[in-house]
Design an enzyme around this catalytic site. Structure first.
Site, short mmCIF file in Angstrom:
data_model
loop_
_atom_site.label_atom_id
_atom_site.label_comp_id
_atom_site.label_asym_id
_atom_site.label_seq_id
_atom_site.Cartn_x
_atom_site.Cartn_y
_atom_site.Cartn_z
N CYS A 1 -5.64 -2.44 -3.00
CA CYS A 1 -6.28 -2.08 -4.27
C CYS A 1 -6.83 -3.32 -4.98
O CYS A 1 -7.91 -3.28 -5.59
CB CYS A 1 -5.29 -1.39 -5.20
SG CYS A 1 -4.59 0.12 -4.55
C1 BEZ Z 1 -2.35 -1.27 -1.28
O1 BEZ Z 1 -3.18 -1.21 -2.17
O2 BEZ Z 1 -2.20 -2.28 -0.64
C2 BEZ Z 1 -1.50 -0.08 -0.95
C3 BEZ Z 1 -1.11 0.79 -1.95
C4 BEZ Z 1 -0.31 1.87 -1.62
C5 BEZ Z 1 0.07 2.08 -0.30
C6 BEZ Z 1 -0.35 1.22 0.71
C7 BEZ Z 1 -1.15 0.13 0.37
#
Ligand code: BEZ
Length: 209
Positions: free
Chosen positions: A45
Site C-alpha cells: 500500500c
Molecule cells: C501490503 O500493503 O503490503 C499488504 C497489506 C495487507 C495484506 C498483504 C499486504
C-alpha cells in the site's frame, strides 16, 4: 453490493485526510480514480500511495482526481502519509477516505472475506464526470497495481468517448484504434475521413489524433 460498469457510483459522505467529503460533490466535473487499500502502514500500500502521488501531474493532465481509501481513520492516514512521502520521495496531496466501520468498503464490495473480513482488497473504480462507473478492477492484497495500466485505461476511455472508437489489445496512445462494428461503412466515411485498414468487415483499424 455488487457494482457494474455503467452504474452510478454510489455517493457517500465520509471523513478523509482533507476533512469530510461527499464523493459526487468532491468529484465535480472531473474523472475519479477511486482505489482501496487493505491497511495503512503496510508495504505494498505504501508503494501504491507513493506512486499515485508521484503521478499527480499525469492524473491532472487527464482531468482525473485520485481518491484513496483504507479501513483506518483519517488520523492514522495522516500519520501514514508522512511515511509514504519519506520512503517514496513524494508529496501526497490527494485525499484518502477513512472507513474504519467498513461502511464504504461494503457499499463498494471491497470486502472479500476469503482475503479478509475486515480489510478492503485492492479495488479500482474509474468514475466519469457523469458519475458513472466506467471500469472496475480487483487485485488481491499481495499484488500491487500497475499504474501504467491505470493511466492507459483512462486514456482509452476518454478517447473512446471523444472519437467513437474502441481500442485493441495492448493499445497505447498513438497506436491504431478500432472502428466499432456498430458503425457501418457509410457512417464511418464521415466519422473517419482519413480512411481505415479493413482486415475483416468487422475488424477495421484507423488512426485518430
Ligand atoms: C501490503 O500493503 O503490503 C499488504 C497489506 C495487507 C495484506 C498483504 C499486504
Amino acid at each position: 453490493m455488487s457494482l457494474h460498469i455503467g452504474d452510478t457510483a454510489p455517493d457517500f459522505t465520509a471523513d478523509s485526510t482533507i476533512g469530510e467529503i461527499s464523493l459526487h460533490e468532491w468529484a465535480g466535473d472531473s474523472w475519479v480514480f477511486f482505489f482501496s487499500h487493505p491497511a495503512d502502514f503496510t508495504p505494498v500500500c505504501t508503494t501504491e500511495m507513493g506512486r499515485t502521488a508521484q503521478l499527480a501531474d499525469q492524473f491532472a493532465a487527464r482531468n482525473t482526481k485520485p481518491l484513496g481509501l483504507s479501513t483506518d481513520t483519517a488520523a492514522e492516514h495522516l500519520k501514514w502519509i508522512s511515511d509514504v512521502n519519506e520512503t517514496q520521495h513524494t508529496s501526497l496531496q490527494f485525499p484518502i477516505v477513512a472507513d474504519p466501520d467498513l461502511k464504504i468498503a461494503k457499499l463498494y464490495d471491497m470486502i472479500h472475506p476469503e482475503e479478509s473480513e475486515t480489510a478492503a482488497v485492492r479495488s479500482v473504480f474509474i468514475i466519469d464526470p457523469d458519475k458513472k462507473l466506467r471500469l472496475t478492477m480487483t487485485y488481491p492484497m499481495n499484488v500491487g497495481r500497475n499504474f501504467d495500466e491505470i493511466l492507459r485505461v483512462i486514456d482509452a476511455l476518454q478517447l473512446s468517448d471523444a472519437k467513437n472508437i474502441a481500442t485493441p489489445a495492448d493499445w497505447n496512445p498513438g497506436k491504431k484504434v478500432i472502428i466499432p462494428p456498430s458503425i457501418k461503412n457509410d457512417e464511418a466515411k464521415t466519422l473517419f475521413p482519413q480512411g481505415w485498414d479493413e482486415l475483416r468487415p468487422y475488424l477495421r483499424l484507423t488512426d485518430v489524433t
